[in-house]
Motif scaffolding. Structure first.
Motif, PDB file in Angstrom:
ATOM      1  N   LYS A  68     -35.716  60.214  -9.217  1.00  0.00           N
ATOM      2  CA  LYS A  68     -35.151  59.235 -10.009  1.00  0.00           C
ATOM      3  C   LYS A  68     -36.050  58.485 -10.836  1.00  0.00           C
ATOM      4  N   LEU A  69     -35.841  58.032 -11.984  1.00  0.00           N
ATOM      5  CA  LEU A  69     -36.543  57.237 -12.992  1.00  0.00           C
ATOM      6  C   LEU A  69     -35.661  56.333 -13.313  1.00  0.00           C
ATOM      7  N   GLY A  70     -36.118  55.000 -13.046  1.00  0.00           N
ATOM      8  CA  GLY A  70     -35.432  53.757 -13.417  1.00  0.00           C
ATOM      9  C   GLY A  70     -36.300  52.769 -14.127  1.00  0.00           C
ATOM     10  N   VAL A  71     -35.815  51.897 -15.073  1.00  0.00           N
ATOM     11  CA  VAL A  71     -36.629  51.027 -15.623  1.00  0.00           C
ATOM     12  C   VAL A  71     -36.210  49.545 -15.676  1.00  0.00           C
ATOM     13  N   CYS A  72     -37.115  48.503 -15.439  1.00  0.00           N
ATOM     14  CA  CYS A  72     -36.675  47.405 -14.911  1.00  0.00           C
ATOM     15  C   CYS A  72     -36.302  46.526 -16.222  1.00  0.00           C
ATOM     16  N   PHE A  73     -34.775  46.777 -16.519  1.00  0.00           N
ATOM     17  CA  PHE A  73     -34.090  45.655 -17.407  1.00  0.00           C
ATOM     18  C   PHE A  73     -33.377  44.915 -16.409  1.00  0.00           C
ATOM     19  N   GLN A  74     -33.976  44.269 -15.640  1.00  0.00           N
ATOM     20  CA  GLN A  74     -33.130  43.298 -14.731  1.00  0.00           C
ATOM     21  C   GLN A  74     -32.181  42.189 -15.408  1.00  0.00           C
ATOM     22  N   ASN A  75     -32.234  41.941 -16.483  1.00  0.00           N
ATOM     23  CA  ASN A  75     -31.351  41.099 -17.172  1.00  0.00           C
ATOM     24  C   ASN A  75     -29.930  41.605 -16.953  1.00  0.00           C
ATOM     25  N   ARG A  76     -29.749  42.956 -16.903  1.00  0.00           N
ATOM     26  CA  ARG A  76     -28.415  43.489 -16.734  1.00  0.00           C
ATOM     27  C   ARG A  76     -27.727  43.037 -15.451  1.00  0.00           C
ATOM     28  N   PHE A  77     -28.555  42.644 -14.470  1.00  0.00           N
ATOM     29  CA  PHE A  77     -27.884  42.187 -13.226  1.00  0.00           C
ATOM     30  C   PHE A  77     -27.320  40.570 -13.248  1.00  0.00           C
ATOM     31  N   ASN A  78     -28.006  40.053 -14.215  1.00  0.00           N
ATOM     32  CA  ASN A  78     -27.465  38.451 -14.335  1.00  0.00           C
ATOM     33  C   ASN A  78     -26.003  38.229 -14.110  1.00  0.00           C
ATOM     34  N   PRO A  79     -25.569  37.403 -13.320  1.00  0.00           N
ATOM     35  CA  PRO A  79     -24.016  37.320 -13.115  1.00  0.00           C
ATOM     36  C   PRO A  79     -23.097  37.222 -14.468  1.00  0.00           C
ATOM     37  N   PRO A  80     -23.685  36.221 -15.584  1.00  0.00           N
ATOM     38  CA  PRO A  80     -23.014  36.322 -16.607  1.00  0.00           C
ATOM     39  C   PRO A  80     -23.049  37.472 -17.399  1.00  0.00           C
ATOM     40  N   ILE A  81     -23.995  38.074 -17.636  1.00  0.00           N
ATOM     41  CA  ILE A  81     -24.142  39.531 -18.195  1.00  0.00           C
ATOM     42  C   ILE A  81     -23.009  40.501 -17.518  1.00  0.00           C
ATOM     43  N   ILE A 109     -31.577  56.648  -4.834  1.00  0.00           N
ATOM     44  CA  ILE A 109     -32.332  57.640  -4.101  1.00  0.00           C
ATOM     45  C   ILE A 109     -31.487  58.184  -3.014  1.00  0.00           C
ATOM     46  N   VAL A 110     -30.828  57.386  -2.198  1.00  0.00           N
ATOM     47  CA  VAL A 110     -30.272  57.711  -0.762  1.00  0.00           C
ATOM     48  C   VAL A 110     -28.873  58.365  -1.278  1.00  0.00           C
ATOM     49  N   GLU A 111     -28.255  57.857  -2.192  1.00  0.00           N
ATOM     50  CA  GLU A 111     -26.910  58.517  -2.630  1.00  0.00           C
ATOM     51  C   GLU A 111     -27.120  59.565  -3.411  1.00  0.00           C
ATOM     52  N   ASP A 112     -28.338  59.981  -4.107  1.00  0.00           N
ATOM     53  CA  ASP A 112     -28.454  60.791  -5.033  1.00  0.00           C
ATOM     54  C   ASP A 112     -27.588  60.790  -6.256  1.00  0.00           C
ATOM     55  N   ARG A 113     -27.765  59.814  -6.819  1.00  0.00           N
ATOM     56  CA  ARG A 113     -27.366  59.366  -8.267  1.00  0.00           C
ATOM     57  C   ARG A 113     -28.176  58.494  -9.154  1.00  0.00           C
ATOM     58  N   LYS A 114     -27.779  58.368 -10.423  1.00  0.00           N
ATOM     59  CA  LYS A 114     -28.485  57.792 -11.446  1.00  0.00           C
ATOM     60  C   LYS A 114     -28.830  56.053 -11.037  1.00  0.00           C
ATOM     61  N   PRO A 115     -29.988  55.812 -11.267  1.00  0.00           N
ATOM     62  CA  PRO A 115     -29.855  54.307 -11.173  1.00  0.00           C
ATOM     63  C   PRO A 115     -29.013  53.821 -12.137  1.00  0.00           C
ATOM     64  N   TYR A 116     -28.833  52.397 -11.950  1.00  0.00           N
ATOM     65  CA  TYR A 116     -27.963  51.537 -12.973  1.00  0.00           C
ATOM     66  C   TYR A 116     -28.531  51.393 -14.204  1.00  0.00           C
ATOM     67  N   VAL A 117     -29.990  51.661 -14.089  1.00  0.00           N
ATOM     68  CA  VAL A 117     -30.810  51.378 -15.332  1.00  0.00           C
ATOM     69  C   VAL A 117     -31.719  53.035 -15.418  1.00  0.00           C
ATOM     70  N   SER A 118     -31.243  53.790 -15.934  1.00  0.00           N
ATOM     71  CA  SER A 118     -31.937  54.884 -15.924  1.00  0.00           C
ATOM     72  C   SER A 118     -32.982  55.172 -16.968  1.00  0.00           C
ATOM     73  N   GLY A 119     -33.766  56.089 -16.798  1.00  0.00           N
ATOM     74  CA  GLY A 119     -34.829  56.372 -17.783  1.00  0.00           C
ATOM     75  C   GLY A 119     -34.114  56.682 -19.411  1.00  0.00           C
ATOM     76  N   GLU A 120     -32.854  57.137 -19.321  1.00  0.00           N
ATOM     77  CA  GLU A 120     -32.287  57.449 -20.551  1.00  0.00           C
ATOM     78  C   GLU A 120     -31.927  56.087 -20.933  1.00  0.00           C
ATOM     79  N   ASP A 121     -31.623  55.078 -20.254  1.00  0.00           N
ATOM     80  CA  ASP A 121     -31.096  53.690 -20.517  1.00  0.00           C
ATOM     81  C   ASP A 121     -32.253  53.264 -21.078  1.00  0.00           C
TER      82      ASP A 121
END
Length: 373
Positions: free
Chosen positions: A140-153, A326-338
């Motif tokens: 898994k490769l994830g990127v810290c674009f944490q503002n995607r998780f802001n409730p208004p966003i 990681i546990v569920e073997d899926r892409k992170p919400y903000v993946s490397g591609e994102d």
């Protein structure tokens, strides 16, 4: 069972937000090590984690009511290579931007999942290599674009996905901030083409990510102008504007500056469609300012308070999602591609500004260091 993790880079974002996120997910993550080439910074991060978890001396039992396992004060390390063959599941990388690529590749090659701060790299070639290696290694490769998780966003995203806007026409990202000499003198790498880039890459990448995420589609063409108006002691820009055309017909407008006197003014994201208008602002795109749909012009998130810093409060859910990926073997919400999309837009802005003409996408191999050539 908790995943074992390490933090690489204990500067402002590492010590403040990554440590906060590790402590906030202590029932899911065991932070076993913190690393920085400056030992005192790593020690400060370890102490901050100890304080946030309520640790006494080197150990504490049950840091949360859901966690019956023991949590230890993390080991302090000054050379991240010591961790490459250790029993850890993933690392988070919060070093200087110019070092993200090499450290990510080293840990992916060693079989560790990686969550890296924005920007994930400063070169299209390097980003492609990171994404390809993670895929090859099934990591898994994830990127810290944490503002995607802001409730208004998140509320805005739901409206877009539901079709409430009808046809979306355009969106505007405005980052009107102040960064003075003292800010750049805190770290010699800031504002350099080799290790950082300028205002667009450093301060504006979060909102540029949100703009492209909301508009969707692939970038078709960019025309941009950049300037260094007020910071002649750095190499890169302190002001930039761009028009971004997407292949779905939408248009993004970007305005970013570090020259607002005397302090930060606003960070806003505005989205306009045939049956909807939304503007999200606040200190870190954390509060709805305008919310207009048929028979709907109010939202509870119009009254949300600002977070303590421009980093917002999204790192805790970001880390939680990465663990679950990681546990569920899926892409992170903000993946490397994102994560690549926003950086490629910024590199496209730089290339357009350098060449003085529109740039077609994909832009090919281009890096911040090409701005010096």
């Amino acid at each position: 069972m908790r995943l074992r993790a390490a933090l690489i880079g204990c500067g402002r974002i590492g010590t403040k937000k990554h440590i906060e996120a590790f402590a906030g997910n202590a029932d899911k993550i065991e932070l076993v090590a913190v690393c920085d080439i400056v030992k005192e910074k790593a020690e400060k991060a370890a102490e901050e984690y100890k304080k946030r978890c309520g640790l006494h001396e080197n150990e504490y039992v049950q840091p949360t009511t859901h966690n019956p396992q023991r949590t230890y004060k993390p080991q302090v390390i000054t050379d991240y290579s010591e961790l490459l063959d250790k029993d850890i599941d993933f690392v988070t990388i919060a070093t200087e931007s110019g070092n993200h690529y090499r450290i990510t590749v080293d840990f992916l090659s060693a079989g560790k999942h990686v969550l890296v701060e924005k920007p994930m790299a400063l070169s299209t070639k390097h980003m492609d290599e990171m994404i390809s290696l993670a895929s090859e290694k099934r990591l898994k490769l994830g990127v810290c674009f944490q503002n995607r998780f802001n409730p208004p966003i998140q509320e805005l995203r739901k409206k877009i996905e539901s079709g409430a806007f009808g046809i979306i026409f355009n969106a505007t990202a405005r980052i009107l901030w102040n960064r003075n000499r003292a800010y750049y003198e805190q770290a010699s790498w800031r504002g350099t083409w080799k290790m950082d880039g300028g205002t667009l890459m450093n301060q504006c990448s979060h909102n540029i990510d949100l703009l492209q995420w909301m508009l969707g589609g692939n970038v078709k063409r960019i025309y941009a102008v950049t300037r260094n108006y007020n910071h002649d002691y750095i190499e890169a820009e302190d002001f930039g504007v761009a028009i971004v055309e997407f292949d779905n017909g939408t248009v993004g407008i970007i305005e970013g500056t570090a020259n607002v006197y005397p302090r930060n003014l606003e960070e806003t994201l505005s989205v306009f469609g045939e049956t909807g208008t939304v503007v999200i602002g606040g200190l870190a795109v954390n509060r709805i300012q305008t919310w207009r749909f048929p028979n709907e012009e109010e939202h509870p998130f119009m009254r949300l308070p600002d977070p303590e810093t421009v980093y917002g409060n999204g790192h805790v859910p970001l880390f939680e999602d990465f663990v679950e990926a990681i546990v569920e073997d899926r892409k992170p919400y903000v993946s490397g591609e994102d994560g690549k999309k926003a950086v490629e837009i910024i590199l496209g802005i730089y290339k357009s500004a350098k060449e003085g003409e529109p740039v077609e996408f994909p832009i090919g191999e281009f890096s911040t260091e090409d701005m010096k050539r």
